[in-house]
Design a protein around this motif. Structure first.
Motif, mmCIF file in Angstrom:
data_model
loop_
_atom_site.group_PDB
_atom_site.id
_atom_site.type_symbol
_atom_site.label_atom_id
_atom_site.label_comp_id
_atom_site.label_asym_id
_atom_site.label_seq_id
_atom_site.Cartn_x
_atom_site.Cartn_y
_atom_site.Cartn_z
ATOM 1 N N ALA A 306 0.851 -1.194 0.000
ATOM 2 C CA ALA A 306 0.000 0.000 0.000
ATOM 3 C C ALA A 306 0.883 1.238 0.000
ATOM 4 O O ALA A 306 2.038 1.207 0.447
ATOM 5 C CB ALA A 306 -0.914 0.006 1.221
ATOM 6 N N VAL A 307 0.319 2.327 -0.498
ATOM 7 C CA VAL A 307 1.009 3.621 -0.498
ATOM 8 C C VAL A 307 0.054 4.661 0.053
ATOM 9 O O VAL A 307 -1.097 4.766 -0.397
ATOM 10 C CB VAL A 307 1.463 4.040 -1.914
ATOM 11 N N ARG A 308 0.538 5.398 1.049
ATOM 12 C CA ARG A 308 -0.269 6.468 1.650
ATOM 13 C C ARG A 308 0.405 7.803 1.372
ATOM 14 O O ARG A 308 1.581 7.983 1.672
ATOM 15 C CB ARG A 308 -0.400 6.242 3.159
ATOM 16 N N PHE A 321 -8.429 12.529 -10.583
ATOM 17 C CA PHE A 321 -8.741 11.306 -11.325
ATOM 18 C C PHE A 321 -8.090 10.098 -10.653
ATOM 19 O O PHE A 321 -6.879 9.893 -10.759
ATOM 20 C CB PHE A 321 -8.272 11.427 -12.785
ATOM 21 N N ASP A 322 -8.910 9.293 -9.974
ATOM 22 C CA ASP A 322 -8.389 8.096 -9.305
ATOM 23 C C ASP A 322 -8.064 6.981 -10.290
ATOM 24 O O ASP A 322 -7.104 6.225 -10.076
ATOM 25 C CB ASP A 322 -9.413 7.585 -8.283
ATOM 26 N N ARG A 323 -8.860 6.863 -11.348
ATOM 27 C CA ARG A 323 -8.670 5.796 -12.327
ATOM 28 C C ARG A 323 -8.670 6.421 -13.725
ATOM 29 O O ARG A 323 -9.662 6.364 -14.453
ATOM 30 C CB ARG A 323 -9.775 4.735 -12.223
ATOM 31 N N TYR A 336 -2.039 7.141 -10.451
ATOM 32 C CA TYR A 336 -1.301 6.777 -11.662
ATOM 33 C C TYR A 336 0.148 7.242 -11.574
ATOM 34 O O TYR A 336 1.074 6.500 -11.916
ATOM 35 C CB TYR A 336 -1.955 7.370 -12.911
ATOM 36 N N ALA A 337 0.371 8.472 -11.122
ATOM 37 C CA ALA A 337 1.727 9.008 -11.037
ATOM 38 C C ALA A 337 2.601 8.142 -10.133
ATOM 39 O O ALA A 337 3.749 7.804 -10.478
ATOM 40 C CB ALA A 337 1.688 10.444 -10.525
ATOM 41 N N VAL A 338 2.075 7.765 -8.972
ATOM 42 C CA VAL A 338 2.839 6.953 -8.025
ATOM 43 C C VAL A 338 3.087 5.557 -8.595
ATOM 44 O O VAL A 338 4.213 5.035 -8.546
ATOM 45 C CB VAL A 338 2.108 6.883 -6.672
ATOM 46 N N ALA A 339 2.055 4.939 -9.144
ATOM 47 C CA ALA A 339 2.198 3.588 -9.696
ATOM 48 C C ALA A 339 3.189 3.567 -10.851
ATOM 49 O O ALA A 339 4.046 2.684 -10.946
ATOM 50 C CB ALA A 339 0.834 3.063 -10.146
ATOM 51 N N ARG A 340 3.093 4.549 -11.731
ATOM 52 C CA ARG A 340 3.997 4.600 -12.883
ATOM 53 C C ARG A 340 5.437 4.787 -12.426
ATOM 54 O O ARG A 340 6.368 4.166 -12.955
ATOM 55 C CB ARG A 340 3.572 5.755 -13.783
ATOM 56 N N MET A 366 -2.728 0.780 -8.596
ATOM 57 C CA MET A 366 -3.463 2.022 -8.333
ATOM 58 C C MET A 366 -4.488 1.934 -7.199
ATOM 59 O O MET A 366 -4.573 2.859 -6.383
ATOM 60 C CB MET A 366 -4.117 2.536 -9.623
ATOM 61 N N PRO A 367 -5.252 0.851 -7.078
ATOM 62 C CA PRO A 367 -6.226 0.810 -5.965
ATOM 63 C C PRO A 367 -5.568 0.800 -4.583
ATOM 64 O O PRO A 367 -6.242 1.116 -3.585
ATOM 65 C CB PRO A 367 -6.977 -0.498 -6.224
#
Length: 466
Positions: A306-308, A321-323, A336-340, A366-367
């Motif tokens: 998880a990422v907080r 935009f969450d998704r 998206y920015a963090v996941a990418r 992303m979730p």
């Protein structure tokens, strides 16, 4: 509409801005640090325009502009010459389409992407010098920032997209200076822009946003050209009961916002923020913190549980935009920015390709990425100036580690300035694919020495690859 009594005209915002902009000369009226800050802003925005010149949105706007705004000899980044209104509109779209251009938090606007294209087209129309172009750019940028100070943060909070709303006014002031209009005609240009300016934050995450940047640059230039032709506008367009401040800002405007014109320059106080990553400025600190954690701990995406992300309220308001389903939405998506960044170990223009959005690993991550507003990150007025988009990223791993990284000000923010060598490297990476490595290097030299250019028209075109 009845005009105010003549003896009161000088006190209105349009007149104050017009008199200052018309008489401004960077060589004598701007400290060396301000001139250097303006050159840096031009390096950044021109590079962004070249990088965005082949984007589908830019090409669509270019087709529209060529079909409906007429031909001419004004420079277009990465393309054939066009008429002044077309060139301003297309260059501004290109400068903003990757969301890689600068931000000024005095007004919360992308100033350079609107002001420079209008000034460039006007300077070429008037056969102005590079020094004139620099003066006009500073005049337009500072006029816009002063208007932002006068109106305050409430304007943005109401839902206005200040890049367009205020940008048209800055573009009008800068274009009028490039056209060498006198104080009266410059005042008319600014008043026209105030009377017809607009722009909603509802455009964030859509192609209307970069296109709207183009419309604002065109509107500012057209206001200056109309003023040159003798068109008048209400000099109290800001203050009139049916005017800009009443309709857009609940009547609030502080005349003291204009008091520092020529003494305090927003280009250095608070300064412009340059971006290291092609995404909303609100994502910059989050991306930087994520990359720092990935490098420091050798993180692999499959290790992340998880990422907080604790961020300022401005970040929450901007990254909606969450998704994301499109590249433009991805520019305003924290997950998206963090996941990418976790998957690739970078975030660049390739991160916004359509196939990048479909990446299965990114979609799986992303979730697990959340965002919460922290008032503690923006408690004081100084925080709002120095750390308006601060972030704390905490990554929880499957093996029970909790990794934390705070970034109060991302690289490129005024409180953490981007070094010249980094800014120049960004320019080369943006410009070389569009015009070639050698022409890009030559253009960088012209931008760094813009004061000495005999003709502003030679800025973009000298030495470009065919």
């Amino acid at each position: 509409m009845t005009q105010p009594p003549r003896q009161r005209l000088a006190g209105y915002a349009a007149a104050r801005l017009g008199a200052w902009a018309a008489g401004f000369d960077a060589a004598t009226d701007a400290p060396a640090g301000v001139r250097e800050a303006a050159r840096r802003a031009l390096v950044d925005v021109v590079g962004c325009a070249l990088a965005g010149s082949r984007h589908p949105t830019t090409l669509a706007v270019a087709d529209h502009a060529r079909a409906h705004l007429g031909g001419g000899r004004c420079s277009m980044a990465g393309g054939a010459p066009a008429g002044p209104l077309a060139a301003a509109m297309v260059n501004a779209t290109a400068a903003h389409v990757l969301d890689f251009d600068d931000t000024c938090f005095e007004g919360v606007a992308h100033i350079s992407a609107v002001v420079w294209p209008a000034v460039q087209a006007a300077a070429e129309t008037a056969a102005a010098t590079g020094g004139d172009l620099l003066s006009a750019f500073i005049a337009g940028a500072e006029a816009e920032a002063a208007l932002g100070r006068s109106l305050g943060r409430g304007l943005y909070d109401r839902g206005w997209w200040n890049t367009a709303l205020l940008g048209a006014v800055g573009a009008a002031a800068g274009a009028a200076r490039a056209l060498r209009l006198d104080a009266g005609r410059t005042t008319a240009a600014i008043a026209l822009a105030l009377a017809f300016a607009g722009g909603q934050r509802s455009v964030l995450g859509t192609t209307a946003k970069p296109a709207g940047c183009g419309l604002a640059a065109r509107a500012g230039l057209e206001a200056a050209l109309l003023a040159r032709s003798g068109i008048e506008a209400p000099v109290d367009a800001l203050e009139e009961p049916r005017g800009f401040a009443a309709l857009a800002n609940g009547g609030h405007h502080d005349p003291a916002g204009f008091d520092g014109l020529g003494a305090r320059f927003a280009l250095i106080d608070p300064g412009f923020a340059f971006k290291a990553y092609p995404a909303c400025s609100a994502a910059q600190a989050v991306i930087e913190a994520t990359l720092m954690l990935r490098i420091a701990h050798g993180l692999r995406p499959d290790a992340v549980a998880a990422v907080r992300c604790e961020v300022t309220p401005l970040v929450v308001a901007s990254l909606t935009f969450d998704r994301p389903e499109t590249p433009t939405e991805a520019q305003f998506s924290l997950p998206y920015a963090v996941a990418r960044a976790l998957v690739d170990g970078r975030f660049d223009t390739a991160s916004l390709a359509p196939d990048a959005l479909a990446d299965a690993t990114v979609r799986r991550l992303m979730p697990a990425i959340g965002m919460t507003a922290s008032e503690a990150l923006a408690q004081s007025p100084a925080d709002l100036v120095d750390h308006p988009e601060a972030a704390i990223v905490t990554i929880d791993t499957h093996d029970g580690c909790h990794l934390r990284q705070a970034v109060p000000a991302a690289t490129g923010m005024p409180a953490n300035p981007m070094p010249d060598e980094t800014l120049d490297a960004k320019f080369r990476a943006n410009a070389a694919p569009a015009i070639g490595r050698s022409p890009a290097e030559a253009l960088l030299g012209r931008l760094r020495g813009i004061d000495g250019l005999a003709q502003a028209a030679g800025l973009l075109t000298e030495g470009e690859a065919a």
